[in-house]
Design a protein around this motif. Structure first.
Motif, PDB file in Angstrom:
ATOM      1  N   CYS A  63      50.057  36.131  50.692  1.00 41.48           N
ATOM      2  CA  CYS A  63      50.946  36.898  49.817  1.00 41.48           C
ATOM      3  C   CYS A  63      50.106  37.931  49.055  1.00 41.48           C
ATOM      4  CB  CYS A  63      51.642  35.941  48.857  1.00 41.48           C
ATOM      5  SG  CYS A  63      52.886  36.693  47.804  1.00 41.48           S
ATOM      6  N   PRO A  64      49.640  38.970  49.761  1.00 38.32           N
ATOM      7  CA  PRO A  64      48.757  39.944  49.111  1.00 38.32           C
ATOM      8  C   PRO A  64      49.441  40.638  47.933  1.00 38.32           C
ATOM      9  CG  PRO A  64      49.470  40.746  51.252  1.00 38.32           C
ATOM     10  CD  PRO A  64      49.988  39.353  51.115  1.00 38.32           C
ATOM     11  N   GLY A  65      48.603  41.059  46.988  1.00 41.49           N
ATOM     12  CA  GLY A  65      49.155  41.718  45.819  1.00 41.49           C
ATOM     13  C   GLY A  65      48.125  42.546  45.091  1.00 41.49           C
ATOM     14  N   ARG A  66      48.517  42.953  43.889  1.00 36.56           N
ATOM     15  CA  ARG A  66      47.648  43.764  43.058  1.00 36.56           C
ATOM     16  C   ARG A  66      47.735  43.268  41.628  1.00 36.56           C
ATOM     17  NH1 ARG A  66      49.703  45.961  39.398  1.00 36.56           N
ATOM     18  NH2 ARG A  66      51.411  47.316  38.994  1.00 36.56           N
ATOM     19  N   MET A  67      46.675  43.556  40.871  1.00 38.58           N
ATOM     20  CA  MET A  67      46.622  43.177  39.470  1.00 38.58           C
ATOM     21  C   MET A  67      45.956  44.303  38.695  1.00 38.58           C
ATOM     22  SD  MET A  67      44.758  39.870  37.743  1.00 38.58           S
ATOM     23  CE  MET A  67      45.421  38.839  39.025  1.00 38.58           C
ATOM     24  N   LEU A  68      46.551  44.670  37.600  1.00 38.59           N
ATOM     25  CA  LEU A  68      45.998  45.691  36.720  1.00 38.59           C
ATOM     26  C   LEU A  68      45.592  45.022  35.418  1.00 38.59           C
ATOM     27  CD1 LEU A  68      45.479  48.687  35.942  1.00 38.59           C
ATOM     28  CD2 LEU A  68      47.838  48.734  35.107  1.00 38.59           C
ATOM     29  N   LEU A  69      44.317  45.169  35.048  1.00 41.94           N
ATOM     30  CA  LEU A  69      43.811  44.677  33.769  1.00 41.94           C
ATOM     31  C   LEU A  69      43.484  45.890  32.913  1.00 41.94           C
ATOM     32  CD1 LEU A  69      41.206  42.014  34.979  1.00 41.94           C
ATOM     33  CD2 LEU A  69      43.574  41.615  34.336  1.00 41.94           C
ATOM     34  N   GLU A  70      44.010  45.912  31.706  1.00 42.37           N
ATOM     35  CA  GLU A  70      43.687  46.998  30.781  1.00 42.37           C
ATOM     36  C   GLU A  70      43.417  46.396  29.414  1.00 42.37           C
ATOM     37  OE1 GLU A  70      45.108  51.475  29.554  1.00 42.37           O
ATOM     38  OE2 GLU A  70      46.446  50.227  30.739  1.00 42.37           O
ATOM     39  N   GLY A  71      42.184  46.614  28.924  1.00 41.65           N
ATOM     40  CA  GLY A  71      41.816  46.005  27.661  1.00 41.65           C
ATOM     41  C   GLY A  71      40.637  46.692  27.020  1.00 41.65           C
ATOM     42  N   GLU A  72      40.211  46.115  25.901  1.00 37.67           N
ATOM     43  CA  GLU A  72      39.135  46.709  25.125  1.00 37.67           C
ATOM     44  C   GLU A  72      38.004  45.723  24.892  1.00 37.67           C
ATOM     45  OE1 GLU A  72      40.116  48.960  21.705  1.00 37.67           O
ATOM     46  OE2 GLU A  72      41.878  49.832  22.642  1.00 37.67           O
ATOM     47  N   TRP A  73      36.802  46.273  24.800  1.00 30.92           N
ATOM     48  CA  TRP A  73      35.612  45.516  24.475  1.00 30.92           C
ATOM     49  C   TRP A  73      35.495  45.444  22.967  1.00 30.92           C
ATOM     50  CZ3 TRP A  73      32.168  42.257  26.105  1.00 30.92           C
ATOM     51  CH2 TRP A  73      30.958  42.126  25.444  1.00 30.92           C
ATOM     52  N   ASP A  74      35.324  44.247  22.415  1.00 26.40           N
ATOM     53  CA  ASP A  74      35.095  44.059  20.992  1.00 26.40           C
ATOM     54  C   ASP A  74      33.655  43.599  20.816  1.00 26.40           C
ATOM     55  OD1 ASP A  74      34.788  42.963  18.381  1.00 26.40           O
ATOM     56  OD2 ASP A  74      36.951  42.609  18.267  1.00 26.40           O
ATOM     57  N   GLN A  75      32.801  44.520  20.392  1.00 21.87           N
ATOM     58  CA  GLN A  75      31.375  44.238  20.282  1.00 21.87           C
ATOM     59  C   GLN A  75      31.101  43.105  19.307  1.00 21.87           C
ATOM     60  OE1 GLN A  75      28.931  47.507  19.074  1.00 21.87           O
ATOM     61  NE2 GLN A  75      27.061  46.321  19.157  1.00 21.87           N
ATOM     62  N   SER A  76      31.799  43.081  18.178  1.00 24.18           N
ATOM     63  CA  SER A  76      31.523  42.064  17.165  1.00 24.18           C
ATOM     64  C   SER A  76      31.850  40.657  17.655  1.00 24.18           C
ATOM     65  CB  SER A  76      32.286  42.371  15.876  1.00 24.18           C
ATOM     66  OG  SER A  76      33.685  42.309  16.105  1.00 24.18           O
ATOM     67  N   LEU A  77      32.867  40.508  18.505  1.00 23.33           N
ATOM     68  CA  LEU A  77      33.234  39.200  19.048  1.00 23.33           C
ATOM     69  C   LEU A  77      32.632  38.940  20.427  1.00 23.33           C
ATOM     70  CD1 LEU A  77      37.028  39.128  18.093  1.00 23.33           C
ATOM     71  CD2 LEU A  77      35.124  38.010  16.913  1.00 23.33           C
ATOM     72  N   GLY A  78      32.136  39.987  21.072  1.00 20.09           N
ATOM     73  CA  GLY A  78      31.607  39.845  22.429  1.00 20.09           C
ATOM     74  C   GLY A  78      32.684  39.519  23.442  1.00 20.09           C
ATOM     75  N   THR A  79      33.871  40.116  23.256  1.00 22.26           N
ATOM     76  CA  THR A  79      35.001  39.808  24.140  1.00 22.26           C
ATOM     77  C   THR A  79      35.583  41.059  24.768  1.00 22.26           C
ATOM     78  OG1 THR A  79      36.584  39.920  22.313  1.00 22.26           O
ATOM     79  CG2 THR A  79      35.684  37.746  22.851  1.00 22.26           C
ATOM     80  N   PHE A  80      36.203  40.859  25.906  1.00 19.07           N
ATOM     81  CA  PHE A  80      36.989  41.870  26.600  1.00 19.07           C
ATOM     82  C   PHE A  80      38.368  41.259  26.748  1.00 19.07           C
ATOM     83  CE2 PHE A  80      38.077  43.497  31.069  1.00 19.07           C
ATOM     84  CZ  PHE A  80      38.676  44.645  30.595  1.00 19.07           C
ATOM     85  N   GLU A  81      39.380  41.862  26.098  1.00 18.39           N
ATOM     86  CA  GLU A  81      40.717  41.291  26.170  1.00 18.39           C
ATOM     87  C   GLU A  81      41.766  42.376  26.212  1.00 18.39           C
ATOM     88  OE1 GLU A  81      42.096  39.091  22.631  1.00 18.39           O
ATOM     89  OE2 GLU A  81      40.217  39.713  21.711  1.00 18.39           O
ATOM     90  N   GLY A  82      42.917  42.013  26.784  1.00 21.85           N
ATOM     91  CA  GLY A  82      44.001  42.970  26.894  1.00 21.85           C
ATOM     92  C   GLY A  82      45.176  42.400  27.663  1.00 21.85           C
ATOM     93  N   VAL A  83      45.887  43.288  28.346  1.00 24.23           N
ATOM     94  CA  VAL A  83      47.099  42.911  29.067  1.00 24.23           C
ATOM     95  C   VAL A  83      46.883  43.030  30.568  1.00 24.23           C
ATOM     96  CG1 VAL A  83      48.641  43.539  27.170  1.00 24.23           C
ATOM     97  CG2 VAL A  83      48.029  45.250  28.878  1.00 24.23           C
ATOM     98  N   LEU A  84      47.668  42.257  31.306  1.00 27.16           N
ATOM     99  CA  LEU A  84      47.603  42.319  32.757  1.00 27.16           C
ATOM    100  C   LEU A  84      48.997  42.439  33.333  1.00 27.16           C
ATOM    101  CD1 LEU A  84      48.412  39.529  34.551  1.00 27.16           C
ATOM    102  CD2 LEU A  84      46.478  38.674  33.269  1.00 27.16           C
ATOM    103  N   ASP A  85      49.058  43.051  34.494  1.00 28.06           N
ATOM    104  CA  ASP A  85      50.297  43.195  35.251  1.00 28.06           C
ATOM    105  C   ASP A  85      49.961  42.814  36.690  1.00 28.06           C
ATOM    106  OD1 ASP A  85      53.037  44.084  35.715  1.00 28.06           O
ATOM    107  OD2 ASP A  85      52.119  45.758  36.786  1.00 28.06           O
ATOM    108  N   ALA A  86      50.671  41.844  37.246  1.00 27.48           N
ATOM    109  CA  ALA A  86      50.404  41.401  38.612  1.00 27.48           C
ATOM    110  C   ALA A  86      51.686  41.457  39.425  1.00 27.48           C
ATOM    111  CB  ALA A  86      49.863  39.976  38.599  1.00 27.48           C
ATOM    112  N   SER A  87      51.551  41.830  40.696  1.00 29.56           N
ATOM    113  CA  SER A  87      52.713  41.816  41.585  1.00 29.56           C
ATOM    114  C   SER A  87      52.264  41.483  43.001  1.00 29.56           C
ATOM    115  CB  SER A  87      53.447  43.152  41.551  1.00 29.56           C
ATOM    116  OG  SER A  87      52.620  44.192  42.010  1.00 29.56           O
TER     117      SER A  87
END
Length: 151
Positions: A112-136
């Motif tokens: 069941c091939p598909g695609r996923m879009l990740l869009e987010g921001e790097w937070d230097q102070s927390l050392g994290t990359f977080e955001g929203v995803l859309d998969a189909s």
């Protein structure tokens, strides 16, 4: 309907095999990185070129899926990414950094091939990359969030 991303969780044999592979990948490739994505020069981009593996989770349709995300700088603001979930899903693709925001477009194959879009921001102070995803994929479309940590 949920994309195969979560549906694959119901296969215990695949889960245990992929969890072992994921653990091996994470143990062998983790690195601590620092610096913002784009506030300074290209050399300030965290870990690109070394193949940094970020550990984290995808939250989609009410469920959490542990995952690892590897990011490699390809030049300028372009990156290549590879994602592997504990359920065995493997996706790869390309992205671009604008300011502190990374937009990464991934595709995955299988039955069941598909695609996923990740869009987010790097937070230097927390050392994290977080955001929203859309998969189909063949099961429909889903939205969610993600959070990856560099340490």
């Amino acid at each position: 309907m949920k994309p195969m991303l979560l549906m694959e969780r119901s296969h215990p044999r695949a889960l245990s095999l992929s969890a072992g592979l994921l653990l091996a990948t994470l143990m062998g490739g983790c690195q601590v990185v620092s610096g913002p994505w784009g506030r300074g020069q290209e050399s300030d981009l965290p870990g690109f070129g070394e193949g940094v593996v970020y550990q984290g989770v995808l939250s989609i349709d009410g469920g959490d899926v542990p995952a690892a995300l590897e990011l490699i700088r390809e030049g300028g603001r372009d990156v290549r990414g590879a994602l592997q979930t504990s359920s065995g899903l493997m996706a790869d693709g390309t992205g671009r950094i604008r300011g502190e925001t990374l937009r990464l477009e991934l595709t995955y194959g299988g039955d069941c091939p598909g695609r996923m879009l990740l869009e987010g921001e790097w937070d230097q102070s927390l050392g994290t990359f977080e955001g929203v995803l859309d998969a189909s994929d063949c099961t429909g479309q889903s939205e969610g969030t993600f959070r990856f940590s560099a340490s």
